[in-house]
Write a protein that holds these residues in place. Structure first.
Motif, mmCIF file in Angstrom:
data_model
loop_
_atom_site.group_PDB
_atom_site.id
_atom_site.type_symbol
_atom_site.label_atom_id
_atom_site.label_comp_id
_atom_site.label_asym_id
_atom_site.label_seq_id
_atom_site.Cartn_x
_atom_site.Cartn_y
_atom_site.Cartn_z
ATOM 1 N N ASP A 30 0.899 -1.624 -0.134
ATOM 2 C CA ASP A 30 -0.051 0.091 -0.293
ATOM 3 C C ASP A 30 0.892 1.259 -0.320
ATOM 4 O O ASP A 30 2.718 0.906 0.063
ATOM 5 N N ALA A 31 0.602 2.273 0.224
ATOM 6 C CA ALA A 31 0.928 3.749 -0.054
ATOM 7 C C ALA A 31 1.967 3.521 1.229
ATOM 8 O O ALA A 31 3.197 3.743 1.007
ATOM 9 N N LYS A 32 1.617 3.332 2.484
ATOM 10 C CA LYS A 32 2.778 3.686 3.663
ATOM 11 C C LYS A 32 3.885 2.652 3.357
ATOM 12 O O LYS A 32 4.979 2.698 3.418
ATOM 13 N N SER A 33 3.830 1.732 2.879
ATOM 14 C CA SER A 33 4.750 0.454 3.013
ATOM 15 C C SER A 33 5.733 1.211 1.516
ATOM 16 O O SER A 33 6.856 1.285 1.786
ATOM 17 N N ALA A 34 5.041 1.802 0.821
ATOM 18 C CA ALA A 34 5.821 1.895 -0.442
ATOM 19 C C ALA A 34 6.323 3.507 0.236
ATOM 20 O O ALA A 34 8.202 4.465 -0.626
ATOM 21 N N GLU A 35 6.030 4.917 0.768
ATOM 22 C CA GLU A 35 6.929 5.567 2.008
ATOM 23 C C GLU A 35 7.602 4.983 2.446
ATOM 24 O O GLU A 35 8.820 5.230 2.621
ATOM 25 N N PHE A 36 7.257 4.354 3.220
ATOM 26 C CA PHE A 36 8.448 3.304 4.386
ATOM 27 C C PHE A 36 9.748 2.910 3.384
ATOM 28 O O PHE A 36 10.740 3.457 3.885
#
Length: 70
Positions: A30-36
């Motif tokens: 998701d977006a959070k994994s990509a951000e991380f």
């Protein structure tokens, strides 16, 4: 443990960590994994290389210090 051995271990740990991250990405997409990944993991290999270089320099200095004290 010598600084050379510790530097080598650090490189191996990074490899193992990135393998685990790829496994995690199979489930967390998701977006959070990509951000991380972008915020932390993309920079990690560079930081590890810098750290390994410094540890190699420390090993050289410690060896010289030991020779000078003998």
């Amino acid at each position: 443990m010598s600084t050379k051995a510790a530097a080598s271990n650090l490189g191996q740990i990074l490899k193992e960590y990135l393998i685990q991250w790829q496994d995690t990405r199979n489930y967390w997409r998701d977006a959070k994994s990509a951000e991380f990944e972008h915020k932390y993991l993309e920079k990690l290999p560079g930081y590890v290389q810098i750290t390994r270089n410094v540890m190699d320099e420390m090993d050289t200095l410690l060896s010289k210090l030991k020779r000078d004290c003998e």
